[in-house]
Design a protein around this motif. Structure first.
Motif, PDB file in Angstrom:
ATOM      1  N   ASP A 455     107.111  -9.151  41.414  1.00  0.00           N
ATOM      2  CA  ASP A 455     105.976  -8.225  41.408  1.00  0.00           C
ATOM      3  C   ASP A 455     105.708  -7.694  42.806  1.00  0.00           C
ATOM      4  O   ASP A 455     105.412  -6.501  42.996  1.00  0.00           O
ATOM      5  N   LEU A 467     100.115  -1.408  37.711  1.00  0.00           N
ATOM      6  CA  LEU A 467     100.375  -2.747  37.200  1.00  0.00           C
ATOM      7  C   LEU A 467     101.139  -2.705  35.880  1.00  0.00           C
ATOM      8  O   LEU A 467     102.058  -3.496  35.656  1.00  0.00           O
ATOM      9  N   ARG A 470     104.780  -2.103  36.530  1.00  0.00           N
ATOM     10  CA  ARG A 470     105.461  -3.291  37.058  1.00  0.00           C
ATOM     11  C   ARG A 470     105.705  -4.309  35.942  1.00  0.00           C
ATOM     12  O   ARG A 470     106.770  -4.924  35.868  1.00  0.00           O
ATOM     13  N   ASN A 471     104.717  -4.474  35.072  1.00  0.00           N
ATOM     14  CA  ASN A 471     104.874  -5.424  33.971  1.00  0.00           C
ATOM     15  C   ASN A 471     105.997  -5.017  33.027  1.00  0.00           C
ATOM     16  O   ASN A 471     106.721  -5.865  32.500  1.00  0.00           O
ATOM     17  N   LYS A 472     106.133  -3.704  32.797  1.00  0.00           N
ATOM     18  CA  LYS A 472     107.203  -3.235  31.906  1.00  0.00           C
ATOM     19  C   LYS A 472     108.566  -3.591  32.484  1.00  0.00           C
ATOM     20  O   LYS A 472     109.471  -4.049  31.772  1.00  0.00           O
ATOM     21  N   LEU A 474     109.196  -5.969  34.696  1.00  0.00           N
ATOM     22  CA  LEU A 474     109.342  -7.427  34.732  1.00  0.00           C
ATOM     23  C   LEU A 474     109.654  -8.005  33.362  1.00  0.00           C
ATOM     24  O   LEU A 474     110.344  -9.026  33.247  1.00  0.00           O
ATOM     25  N   ARG A 475     109.141  -7.362  32.299  1.00  0.00           N
ATOM     26  CA  ARG A 475     109.464  -7.828  30.944  1.00  0.00           C
ATOM     27  C   ARG A 475     110.950  -7.668  30.661  1.00  0.00           C
ATOM     28  O   ARG A 475     111.569  -8.530  30.023  1.00  0.00           O
TER      29      ARG A 475
END
Length: 561
Positions: A455, A467, A470-472, A474-475
């Motif tokens: 992240d 955010l 970034r989460n997409k 990281l998934r």
């Protein structure tokens, strides 16, 4: 027979599950035999594949063939008839009781099942297109053009709402066939004809819809390819390719699986064409959005030419997965190709005259071909393609697909760790994160580097401030990492909904049974062939034995697995 059925209904649960296990072992043995076959020596690999079934009921040239699922095969002929065959265990085909379908007064030149397999269209030299009820063999309607000119081709749209025809009057016609009650009306031709589209004053020899039914392609004996908007009432082509084949276009087909949609490039489709010049050509059709090169106009761009046939190519067809392309030719052969790697896979021989047509079963396991020798041969595709490495590669096949094509579907067949920088940027674009592509490219982020992202790096080094974005990313990393649980689940253990309850293996041809459960077709038909009339899951008596293809599940599996 009654005594046998009573006996089967009286089986206790122990017998029921024992029989299930026998079916499962039978299917597993079949899969093992397939695996063993892949290890055969060179001498065995170079043996010519033999048809698993041959049909000889027509009395004149076989002009067209088509599959509905795997269970039904239709054939058309110059003898004015259409014949329907039903698949049997052992890859045999028996003619259904209402076959042949008689209604045309001259040769049948083209047939096409509707995508759901409930209707069959046949186009004839007599100038009419007849739509038949596949279940009963009844004629639903006859579409007759004012010109009465011979028709050469017909094709349903992938949503079953439209039917396109083309023929000797130099016109392509688009019909609305979505309402059967309207089709049965005596004024159906006038009410259902949406529009007629003029070409280049030459016979319309071939038509085909894009996989989303948005556009229609036509080819002519004058060598032109045209793209039309099938959604709206435009009678002017949106793209034209002159001299696509020097001596005329004889056939075309869109890949049902390969192509981009709704990306920054608009929509891309892969189209194959064959012509009288003996050449098999692949084209990229781009529509909408900002086309590469700066133009907003739709284009038909040449992609690659495949060489091998020694006579005109009369039919081309992609498999449902889009991973195999078949071409039938006047040189008496059918050739199979890999449209992604652009290499030949094998040659099917056995016909004594020109091969007019070919078609894959929906599961891609079988390929049928019709010929001027009045015969239909049916081959197992795996018997031809499992020795791909043994087949010599043409010198023309060295070119690879360009960076902009094929689509996400092909990239997803590559492990993330093996992605290059272009793959990473392409994935970002398709996820709606195109604004970060420049930063990823400037930092030379490939698949291996992507899997090390945190992240903090995404936010501070690559400028991914949102955010959610970034989460997409990281998934994806969590799902695709070499040691992550998600990776093991997605690679080694597909969701249980994707597995046949009998074979416990991934579906290839799922069908719905009367008990409401979905099974692998081969396994369930083997169950029924043994005289069973009960549900494999509940052991309750089945109300009927009709098997309905579960196309939705099959599509999900092809997309996700």
């Amino acid at each position: 027979m009654e005594k046998k059925n009573v006996a089967m209904e009286g089986l206790d649960e122990e017998d029921h599950f024992r029989d299930l296990e026998l079916i499962r072992e039978r299917c597993s043995a079949l899969n093992r035999s397939k695996s063993i076959g892949k290890g055969n020596n060179l001498e065995e690999a170079t043996k010519k594949p033999a048809p698993v079934c041959t049909l000889k009921d027509h009395t004149n040239d076989v002009t067209c063939v088509d599959f509905a699922g795997r269970s039904l095969l239709a054939t058309g002929s110059s003898d004015k008839s259409v014949r329907i065959y039903k698949w049997q265990v052992g890859d045999k085909f028996l003619e259904v009781k209402y076959s042949p379908l008689i209604g045309h007064t001259y040769a049948v030149n083209s047939i096409n099942f509707s995508p759901f397999g409930t209707k069959l269209a046949s186009a004839s030299t007599d100038g009419s297109t007849i739509i038949w009820d596949v279940k009963t063999g009844d004629r639903l309607c006859s579409l007759q053009q004012d010109s009465d000119a011979a028709l050469r081709v017909c094709a349903f749209s992938t949503n079953s709402a439209l039917l396109a025809t083309g023929g000797d009057d130099d016109m392509a016609s688009l019909w609305d066939v979505s309402t059967l009650s309207l089709l049965r009306n005596k004024h159906a031709p006038e009410q259902c004809l949406l529009r007629r589209m003029s070409g280049d004053e030459s016979t319309v020899t071939t038509v085909g819809f894009t996989p989303d039914s948005s556009y229609l392609a036509t080819g002519s004996s004058g060598g032109e390819l045209r793209i039309w908007d099938a959604r709206f009432g435009h009678s002017v082509p949106i793209a034209i390719k002159s001299k696509a084949h020097d001596l005329g276009v004889s056939t075309l087909h869109f890949s049902p699986a390969i192509g981009k949609e709704d990306s920054v490039l608009g929509k891309q489709y892969l189209m194959a064409t064959g012509g009288q010049d003996n050449e098999l050509r692949l084209w990229v059709v781009e529509v909408g959005g900002q086309i590469v090169g700066g133009s907003n106009s739709p284009i038909i761009a040449p992609h690659h030419t495949l060489y091998g046939h020694a006579a005109s190519i009369m039919c081309v067809r992609f498999s449902t997965s889009g991973h195999i392309l078949a071409s039938a030719s006047g040189d008496k052969t059918v050739r199979l190709w890999d449209p992604i790697k652009l290499i030949p896979l094998g040659v099917l021989e056995g016909h004594k005259r020109y091969v007019t047509s070919c078609a894959f079963s929906d599961d891609g396991a079988l390929l049928a071909a019709g010929s001027g020798d009045r015969v239909i041969h049916i081959w197992k595709v795996e018997g031809v393609t499992n020795n791909i490495n043994k087949v010599s590669v043409s010198s023309h096949a060295g070119k690879r697909l360009s960076a902009k094509f094929p689509s996400q579907r092909y990239r997803e067949n590559i492990k993330v760790i093996d992605w290059n920088c272009d793959d990473v940027c392409g994935w970002l674009t398709e996820q709606g994160l195109a604004e970060y592509s420049h930063n990823f490219r400037s930092q030379a982020i490939d698949g291996r580097e992507l899997l090390t992202m945190t992240d903090d790096i995404l936010e501070n080094k690559l400028g991914v401030d949102a955010l959610g974005h970034r989460n997409k990313i990281l998934r994806l990393i969590q799902k695709s990492g070499p040691g992550s649980p998600a990776s093991k689940t997605s690679v080694n253990a597909p969701p249980k909904e994707y597995l046949c309850p009998i074979t416990k293996e991934l579906f290839t041809d799922p069908v719905l049974c009367a008990d409401g459960f979905t099974y692998e077709r081969v396994a369930l038909e083997a169950w029924l062939a043994d005289g069973k009339r009960t549900s494999p899951m509940t052991n309750e008596k089945l109300t009927h034995l009709t098997l309905t293809p579960n196309r939705t599940l099959r599509t999900l599996i092809q997309r996700k697995v």
